[in-house]
Write a protein that holds these residues in place. Sequence first.
Motif, PDB file in Angstrom:
ATOM      1  N   ARG A  78       0.847  -1.190   0.000  1.00 36.10           N
ATOM      2  CA  ARG A  78       0.000   0.000   0.000  1.00 36.10           C
ATOM      3  C   ARG A  78       0.884   1.244   0.000  1.00 36.10           C
ATOM      4  NH1 ARG A  78      -3.960   0.154   4.823  1.00 36.10           N
ATOM      5  NH2 ARG A  78      -1.971  -0.101   5.944  1.00 36.10           N
ATOM      6  N   VAL A  79       0.457   2.264  -0.713  1.00 35.76           N
ATOM      7  CA  VAL A  79       1.246   3.492  -0.803  1.00 35.76           C
ATOM      8  C   VAL A  79       1.452   4.099   0.577  1.00 35.76           C
ATOM      9  CG1 VAL A  79       1.270   5.858  -1.681  1.00 35.76           C
ATOM     10  CG2 VAL A  79       0.579   3.982  -3.183  1.00 35.76           C
ATOM     11  N   ILE A  80       0.438   4.046   1.441  1.00 29.77           N
ATOM     12  CA  ILE A  80       0.578   4.639   2.770  1.00 29.77           C
ATOM     13  C   ILE A  80       1.675   3.947   3.572  1.00 29.77           C
ATOM     14  CG2 ILE A  80      -1.246   3.200   3.793  1.00 29.77           C
ATOM     15  CD1 ILE A  80      -1.919   5.627   5.592  1.00 29.77           C
ATOM     16  N   ALA A  83       4.985   5.162   2.251  1.00 30.41           N
ATOM     17  CA  ALA A  83       5.178   6.559   2.659  1.00 30.41           C
ATOM     18  C   ALA A  83       5.687   6.641   4.095  1.00 30.41           C
ATOM     19  CB  ALA A  83       3.872   7.333   2.519  1.00 30.41           C
ATOM     20  N   LEU A  84       5.100   5.870   4.985  1.00 33.35           N
ATOM     21  CA  LEU A  84       5.510   5.907   6.393  1.00 33.35           C
ATOM     22  C   LEU A  84       6.920   5.357   6.563  1.00 33.35           C
ATOM     23  CD1 LEU A  84       2.148   4.806   8.084  1.00 33.35           C
ATOM     24  CD2 LEU A  84       3.151   7.102   8.010  1.00 33.35           C
ATOM     25  N   ARG A  85       7.248   4.288   5.847  1.00 34.55           N
ATOM     26  CA  ARG A  85       8.615   3.736   5.942  1.00 34.55           C
ATOM     27  C   ARG A  85       9.641   4.710   5.397  1.00 34.55           C
ATOM     28  NH1 ARG A  85       6.198  -1.231   4.601  1.00 34.55           N
ATOM     29  NH2 ARG A  85       6.717  -1.012   2.394  1.00 34.55           N
ATOM     30  N   ALA A  86       9.224   5.533   4.434  1.00 34.99           N
ATOM     31  CA  ALA A  86      10.141   6.511   3.839  1.00 34.99           C
ATOM     32  C   ALA A  86      10.242   7.791   4.666  1.00 34.99           C
ATOM     33  CB  ALA A  86       9.695   6.850   2.417  1.00 34.99           C
ATOM     34  N   PHE A  94       4.186  12.316   0.730  1.00 37.92           N
ATOM     35  CA  PHE A  94       5.017  11.379  -0.023  1.00 37.92           C
ATOM     36  C   PHE A  94       4.773  11.513  -1.519  1.00 37.92           C
ATOM     37  CE2 PHE A  94       5.136   7.002  -1.888  1.00 37.92           C
ATOM     38  CZ  PHE A  94       6.518   6.873  -1.955  1.00 37.92           C
ATOM     39  N   ALA A  95       3.499  11.611  -1.905  1.00 39.21           N
ATOM     40  CA  ALA A  95       3.155  11.704  -3.331  1.00 39.21           C
ATOM     41  C   ALA A  95       3.731  12.969  -3.950  1.00 39.21           C
ATOM     42  CB  ALA A  95       1.642  11.654  -3.516  1.00 39.21           C
ATOM     43  N   ARG A  96       3.664  14.084  -3.207  1.00 33.60           N
ATOM     44  CA  ARG A  96       4.214  15.338  -3.735  1.00 33.60           C
ATOM     45  C   ARG A  96       5.718  15.221  -3.949  1.00 33.60           C
ATOM     46  NH1 ARG A  96       0.520  17.628  -0.008  1.00 33.60           N
ATOM     47  NH2 ARG A  96       2.182  17.884   1.554  1.00 33.60           N
ATOM     48  N   ALA A  97       6.438  14.657  -2.966  1.00 31.72           N
ATOM     49  CA  ALA A  97       7.886  14.513  -3.090  1.00 31.72           C
ATOM     50  C   ALA A  97       8.244  13.541  -4.208  1.00 31.72           C
ATOM     51  CB  ALA A  97       8.473  14.033  -1.759  1.00 31.72           C
ATOM     52  N   PHE A  98       7.483  12.465  -4.313  1.00 28.10           N
ATOM     53  CA  PHE A  98       7.743  11.461  -5.347  1.00 28.10           C
ATOM     54  C   PHE A  98       7.542  12.064  -6.735  1.00 28.10           C
ATOM     55  CE2 PHE A  98       7.240   7.708  -7.906  1.00 28.10           C
ATOM     56  CZ  PHE A  98       8.022   6.741  -7.289  1.00 28.10           C
ATOM     57  N   SER A 107       1.225   6.006  -7.507  1.00 26.07           N
ATOM     58  CA  SER A 107       0.308   5.047  -8.127  1.00 26.07           C
ATOM     59  C   SER A 107       0.569   4.916  -9.624  1.00 26.07           C
ATOM     60  CB  SER A 107      -1.148   5.448  -7.866  1.00 26.07           C
ATOM     61  OG  SER A 107      -1.404   6.763  -8.323  1.00 26.07           O
ATOM     62  N   GLN A 108       0.895   6.025 -10.293  1.00 25.27           N
ATOM     63  CA  GLN A 108       1.236   5.955 -11.719  1.00 25.27           C
ATOM     64  C   GLN A 108       2.494   5.134 -11.929  1.00 25.27           C
ATOM     65  OE1 GLN A 108       1.483  10.179 -12.444  1.00 25.27           O
ATOM     66  NE2 GLN A 108      -0.479  10.236 -13.530  1.00 25.27           N
ATOM     67  N   PHE A 109       3.505   5.377 -11.083  1.00 24.30           N
ATOM     68  CA  PHE A 109       4.751   4.623 -11.200  1.00 24.30           C
ATOM     69  C   PHE A 109       4.512   3.140 -10.956  1.00 24.30           C
ATOM     70  CE2 PHE A 109       8.583   2.731  -9.427  1.00 24.30           C
ATOM     71  CZ  PHE A 109       9.532   3.112 -10.355  1.00 24.30           C
ATOM     72  N   LYS A 110       3.680   2.839 -10.000  1.00 22.99           N
ATOM     73  CA  LYS A 110       3.379   1.443  -9.669  1.00 22.99           C
ATOM     74  C   LYS A 110       2.755   0.718 -10.860  1.00 22.99           C
ATOM     75  CE  LYS A 110       1.115  -1.033  -5.846  1.00 22.99           C
ATOM     76  NZ  LYS A 110       0.315  -0.838  -4.609  1.00 22.99           N
TER      77      LYS A 110
END
Length: 289
Positions: A78-80, A83-86, A94-98, A107-110
């Motif tokens: 899951r993206v969440i 994000a927490l591990r990162a 996380f999405a903004r930084a990614f 999600s697009q990258f996935k």
Amino acid sequence: MSSSDDDFYRRRIRAVLTHIGAHLDEDLSLERLAEVAGMSRFHFHRQFSAITGVPVARLIALLRLKQASLELFLEDPRVIDVALRAGFQSPEAFARAFRRAQGQSPSQFKRAPDWERWAQAFRHPFHLQGAPMDVQIVEFPATPVAVLEHQGPPDTLMRSVASFIEWRKGSDVSPNGTSATYGVPWSDPDQGDPAEWRFDICGSTEVEAVPSNPQGVIRKQLPGGRCAVARHEGSTDRIGETVYALYRDWLPGSGERVRDFPCFFHYVQRMPSVSELEQITDVYLPLEG
């Protein structure tokens, strides 16, 4: 600064990098890293930037986002959770930084990774000289391998790696958990036409023939024989430096002659099971005799 002072500070920065690699999902505050370095936090970040050429906060962010990208692609979490591990407080942050780094949302990258942009966004930014290279002479056994042949610029290699991973997941010919992974660069990526660069992505196998498959994986063999082997620790983006050191520093005084086969790599520890700074790759240089 004297050479002894320079070595002293480089050893301290190497200790910090080792700590970062082993604790990428933990607290990596400036205060904590300065403590690992044994320096005042007022001086640590300047010393780190002076030696590596990159601010420590930028390096940590880059390492975490690259680790997260491979977890998204390879492990389907899951993206969440990623994000927490990162180290991000929310999936939105996380999405903004990614997206800023990669140009795609997580999600697009996935779903459909832009591997060329990924290679440019997450290329490891520096090399810090480590301990003197330890070169051993070994007898490498002839090793049957399943191979996906890549041809094209180095920045497109991960597209072929992804295709090989897809094949490996759907086949029992070279199981990822029990088979070794190798790479064979057939030319120097810094020389010649990048479009002509060739690289074999390999997994050891025990089968006599690889069944026909849409990815185009075939069977070859890494030849057995004497090899010089040197261990490369850290990002494989910098593996050329270990290759060049073997040819430039070790080979001329070794009394050895190279065999008619390119150097090749054994990926001992790889992302995302370890962080980028913890990766281990053995570089083999085939020798005569």
